[in-house]
Design an enzyme around this catalytic site. Structure first.
Site, PDB file in Angstrom:
ATOM      1  N   TYR A 143      -0.958   5.168 -30.836  1.00  0.00           N
ATOM      2  CA  TYR A 143      -0.230   3.913 -31.024  1.00  0.00           C
ATOM      3  C   TYR A 143      -1.119   2.740 -30.641  1.00  0.00           C
ATOM      4  O   TYR A 143      -1.200   1.741 -31.369  1.00  0.00           O
ATOM      5  CB  TYR A 143       1.040   3.921 -30.174  1.00  0.00           C
ATOM      6  CG  TYR A 143       1.863   2.657 -30.302  1.00  0.00           C
ATOM      7  CD1 TYR A 143       2.695   2.460 -31.400  1.00  0.00           C
ATOM      8  CD2 TYR A 143       1.791   1.651 -29.332  1.00  0.00           C
ATOM      9  CE1 TYR A 143       3.443   1.300 -31.530  1.00  0.00           C
ATOM     10  CE2 TYR A 143       2.538   0.491 -29.450  1.00  0.00           C
ATOM     11  CZ  TYR A 143       3.351   0.308 -30.562  1.00  0.00           C
ATOM     12  OH  TYR A 143       4.082  -0.841 -30.692  1.00  0.00           O
ATOM     13  N   CYS A 144      -1.800   2.855 -29.512  1.00  0.00           N
ATOM     14  CA  CYS A 144      -2.725   1.812 -29.067  1.00  0.00           C
ATOM     15  C   CYS A 144      -3.819   1.592 -30.110  1.00  0.00           C
ATOM     16  O   CYS A 144      -4.149   0.447 -30.445  1.00  0.00           O
ATOM     17  CB  CYS A 144      -3.329   2.208 -27.719  1.00  0.00           C
ATOM     18  SG  CYS A 144      -4.570   1.064 -27.083  1.00  0.00           S
ATOM     19  N   ALA A 145      -4.381   2.685 -30.633  1.00  0.00           N
ATOM     20  CA  ALA A 145      -5.473   2.579 -31.605  1.00  0.00           C
ATOM     21  C   ALA A 145      -5.019   1.909 -32.904  1.00  0.00           C
ATOM     22  O   ALA A 145      -5.728   1.070 -33.460  1.00  0.00           O
ATOM     23  CB  ALA A 145      -6.033   3.970 -31.903  1.00  0.00           C
ATOM     24  N   ASP A 200      10.005   2.965 -47.817  1.00  0.00           N
ATOM     25  CA  ASP A 200       8.971   3.367 -46.867  1.00  0.00           C
ATOM     26  C   ASP A 200       7.749   2.480 -47.083  1.00  0.00           C
ATOM     27  O   ASP A 200       7.137   2.522 -48.158  1.00  0.00           O
ATOM     28  CB  ASP A 200       8.628   4.841 -47.092  1.00  0.00           C
ATOM     29  CG  ASP A 200       7.570   5.361 -46.124  1.00  0.00           C
ATOM     30  OD1 ASP A 200       7.115   4.589 -45.267  1.00  0.00           O
ATOM     31  OD2 ASP A 200       7.205   6.545 -46.234  1.00  0.00           O
ATOM     32  N   VAL A 201       7.372   1.706 -46.070  1.00  0.00           N
ATOM     33  CA  VAL A 201       6.262   0.771 -46.229  1.00  0.00           C
ATOM     34  C   VAL A 201       4.916   1.469 -46.333  1.00  0.00           C
ATOM     35  O   VAL A 201       3.922   0.846 -46.713  1.00  0.00           O
ATOM     36  CB  VAL A 201       6.220  -0.247 -45.061  1.00  0.00           C
ATOM     37  CG1 VAL A 201       7.416  -1.182 -45.107  1.00  0.00           C
ATOM     38  CG2 VAL A 201       6.134   0.463 -43.720  1.00  0.00           C
ATOM     39  N   GLY A 224      16.463  -3.818 -33.790  1.00  0.00           N
ATOM     40  CA  GLY A 224      15.580  -4.254 -32.715  1.00  0.00           C
ATOM     41  C   GLY A 224      15.005  -5.644 -32.910  1.00  0.00           C
ATOM     42  O   GLY A 224      15.698  -6.574 -33.337  1.00  0.00           O
ATOM     43  N   ASP A 262      13.453  -1.562 -44.801  1.00  0.00           N
ATOM     44  CA  ASP A 262      13.542  -0.614 -43.691  1.00  0.00           C
ATOM     45  C   ASP A 262      13.782   0.787 -44.240  1.00  0.00           C
ATOM     46  O   ASP A 262      14.423   0.956 -45.279  1.00  0.00           O
ATOM     47  CB  ASP A 262      14.681  -1.005 -42.739  1.00  0.00           C
ATOM     48  CG  ASP A 262      14.435  -0.535 -41.317  1.00  0.00           C
ATOM     49  OD1 ASP A 262      14.152  -1.373 -40.446  1.00  0.00           O
ATOM     50  OD2 ASP A 262      14.512   0.686 -41.081  1.00  0.00           O
TER      51      ASP A 262
END
Length: 348
Positions: free
Chosen positions: A231-233, A144-145, A96, A116
């Site tokens: 997601y927004c938060a 895994d970050v 992406g 990734d």
């Protein structure tokens, strides 16, 4: 009113020269290779490249005032970093917009470590980009970050392979309404962890010339997103984290530029994944209705925006890339939003 600050003090430059000449050893250089009595060749070359932009020019800092919206920035096209031969870590860089960011940085001469959790996509991206830009210019780490141990590991891998790191792009994120704990861990927690750990590798207080950190957010952090509230938060949380590191104190201490980019929706598989992870049909229909009005841009526009900001974004600045355009924004100060008619005196 801008306060000029020289980017590198004579003491720091002399310290770096001593490192290059092998006169002293720094614990940061021997942390992972304690058996070496001298600086390894790849680290020596890294320091030489890093010092290539340590010219005695002035850097403008935002003046500290009583509101976030009153921070002043310059929008000149002065190049604050020459990307050639620099080293970057891009989290979520295999697919992406992350892939577009990685490719654009490679086009600018940056060596990139892709991080990734999708091992197959990461190996494929590293192979394709390696054939195009050279196998020595791109590396992949499967990790895994949200795991602190993995963060230390991919910084160590970048340090061992490229000799150091100059740029960190905190891009990795997920949109999964069924796993809001995972959203919090990756979208916000991982950004905080990566920033704190990166200070041990980019900061001038550990003997390197400083670097650049770009925190990626979303335009959905700037407005309500009812179908994906977590997601927004988490994306808004990145803004709070970003703002907290903007005080000139941190810049003087570490000489690390930090900027924020809110990316509008792009034509990638993430849009469809975000829909498929919604638990009910009603939410999916609402998601479709909301996304109809969003301008979905080419992922390459995000890559171009990141490359531009690496070179030119002032410390503390916040930007939006939407519909192929890149522009700077400012948060309003809550004091400027005060409604006088609502004021109530609570204590005499």
């Amino acid at each position: 009113m801008m306060q000029p600050l020289k980017q590198f003090s004579p003491r720091l430059l002399q310290y770096s020269r001593n490192l290059l000449q092998g006169c002293i050893k720094h614990p940061q250089l021997t942390r992972y290779k304690s058996s070496h009595s001298v600086i390894p060749k790849n680290q020596l070359n890294f320091f030489k490249r890093s010092l290539s932009y340590a010219s005695p020019r002035a850097i403008t800092l935002p003046t500290k005032r009583d509101g976030l919206s009153s921070r002043a920035y310059t929008t000149t096209t002065e190049q604050l970093m020459d990307p050639k031969c620099k080293v970057a870590i891009v989290t979520g860089g295999a697919t992406g917009t992350g892939y577009s960011i990685t490719k654009k940085l490679l086009c600018c001469g940056v060596k990139v470590l892709i991080v990734d959790i999708d091992g197959q996509a990461g190996q494929k991206a590293a192979h394709i980009l390696g054939e195009q830009f050279g196998q020595g210019s791109v590396l992949f780490y499967h990790g895994d970050v949200s795991c602190e141990g993995h963060i230390h590991a991919f910084f160590r891998k970048c340090f061992d392979h490229f000799g150091g790191v100059n740029i960190l792009i905190n891009h990795a994120s997920v949109m999964d309404a069924c796993n809001w704990v995972g959203e919090c861990d990756i979208n916000l927690g991982a950004v905080a962890k990566c920033m704190e750990i990166s200070f041990n590798h980019l900061s001038c207080d550990v003997g390197v010339p400083g670097g650049f950190i770009l925190n990626m957010s979303s335009t959905f952090a700037l407005k309500p997103f009812p179908v994906h509230p977590t997601y927004c938060a988490t994306r808004r949380g990145v803004h709070g984290l970003h703002e907290s590191y903007l005080d000139p104190f941190y810049y003087r201490l570490r000489n690390i530029r930090i900027a924020l980019l809110c990316a509008g929706p792009s034509n990638t598989c993430k849009i469809e994944k975000g829909r498929s992870h919604l638990p009910t049909r009603e939410l999916q229909e609402e998601y479709d209705r909301v996304m109809v009005y969003e301008c979905k841009q080419n992922p390459d526009a995000v890559g171009a925006a990141v490359a531009n900001m690496v070179c030119h974004a002032p410390h503390g600045s916040m930007w939006v890339v939407e519909d192929g355009e890149l522009f700077m924004i400012q948060y309003p100060c809550y004091k400027n939003c005060r409604i006088e008619s609502s004021v109530r005196q609570l204590l005499d």
